[in-house]
Design a protein around this motif. Structure first.
Motif, PDB file in Angstrom:
ATOM      1  N   SER A  25       0.844  -1.192   0.000  1.00  0.00           N
ATOM      2  CA  SER A  25       0.000   0.000   0.000  1.00  0.00           C
ATOM      3  C   SER A  25       0.882   1.244   0.000  1.00  0.00           C
ATOM      4  N   VAL A  55      -2.622  -2.456  -6.859  1.00  0.00           N
ATOM      5  CA  VAL A  55      -2.716  -1.382  -5.880  1.00  0.00           C
ATOM      6  C   VAL A  55      -2.964  -0.042  -6.580  1.00  0.00           C
ATOM      7  N   GLU A  59      -6.040   1.960  -5.224  1.00  0.00           N
ATOM      8  CA  GLU A  59      -5.777   3.181  -4.458  1.00  0.00           C
ATOM      9  C   GLU A  59      -5.882   4.457  -5.283  1.00  0.00           C
TER      10      GLU A  59
END
Length: 213
Positions: A25, A55, A59
């Motif tokens: 992350s 990711v 994100e």
């Protein structure tokens, strides 16, 4: 020994940095670093793990099915303009897989614990870990920005092993003495700390003791 930067200057070409983005992350850290390097005039060689693409999708909302288009959109067409080079993860014959490829060094930001383990054990199972292995064997700067919490003993032992080999370990631990007001302030602090270790000037955060402007 002639540095990669001097060699690039002599040949009128930009100095090069390799950046790896993994499935930890904090993809925004790596993307922001890439933008800063491009703005500073470096040629960027980018490799992203499959988990890293996941990711980026989760994100940042990137379309992982249109990778080249997504990169051009994120970096103002730097890929199409030849200011950056994207290497697919499984292209083990790419330029950055060879010790004869000259560059300033490599940053893995963010770095997952799986990638950290592979680098620490010398397991060059893909282009990203091979490129990191090249930095180690050629004695070039390798910076790793791990992002995981909590950490267990294996994580810590792998970081210690790499630190003893001269790898710069820069955990994603933002400070607050600079009075961050936004998420960008926090991201910029970490990217700035990485760039400090890369020896690149920037104005991404207010340093301790620096007066307010």
């Amino acid at each position: 020994m002639v540095s990669a930067a001097r060699e690039a200057q002599a040949s009128n070409t930009p100095a090069r940095w390799v950046v790896g983005i993994t499935g930890a992350s904090g993809a925004i850290y790596g993307i922001t670093l890439c933008r800063q390097l491009l703005t500073a005039g470096f040629h960027l060689h980018l490799v992203i793990s499959d988990a890293g693409w996941r990711v980026l999708k989760e994100e940042l909302g990137w379309d992982a099915s249109r990778r080249i288009d997504s990169l051009n959109e994120a970096f103002d067409n730097a890929l199409s303009a030849g200011r950056m080079t994207y290497h697919p993860l499984n292209d083990i014959g790419a330029s950055i897989a060879s010790g004869s490829f000259r560059c300033e060094g490599m940053v893995v930001m963010p770095c997952s614990m799986g990638t950290l383990s592979a680098i620490a054990s010398g397991a060059s199972t893909n282009l990203l870990t091979r490129a990191a292995d090249v930095m180690l064997k050629e004695g070039r700067p390798l910076l790793i920005v791990p992002r995981e919490t909590p950490l267990h003993a294996i994580h810590l032992e792998n970081m210690l092993k790499l630190a003893r080999l001269g790898v710069r370990i820069i955990p994603a631990m933002p400070a607050f003495y600079n009075g961050p007001q936004t998420l960008d302030d926090i991201v910029n602090f970490m990217v700035g700390k990485a760039m400090d270790s890369m020896g690149i000037q920037h104005n991404l955060y207010k340093r301790w003791g620096q007066p307010n402007e």
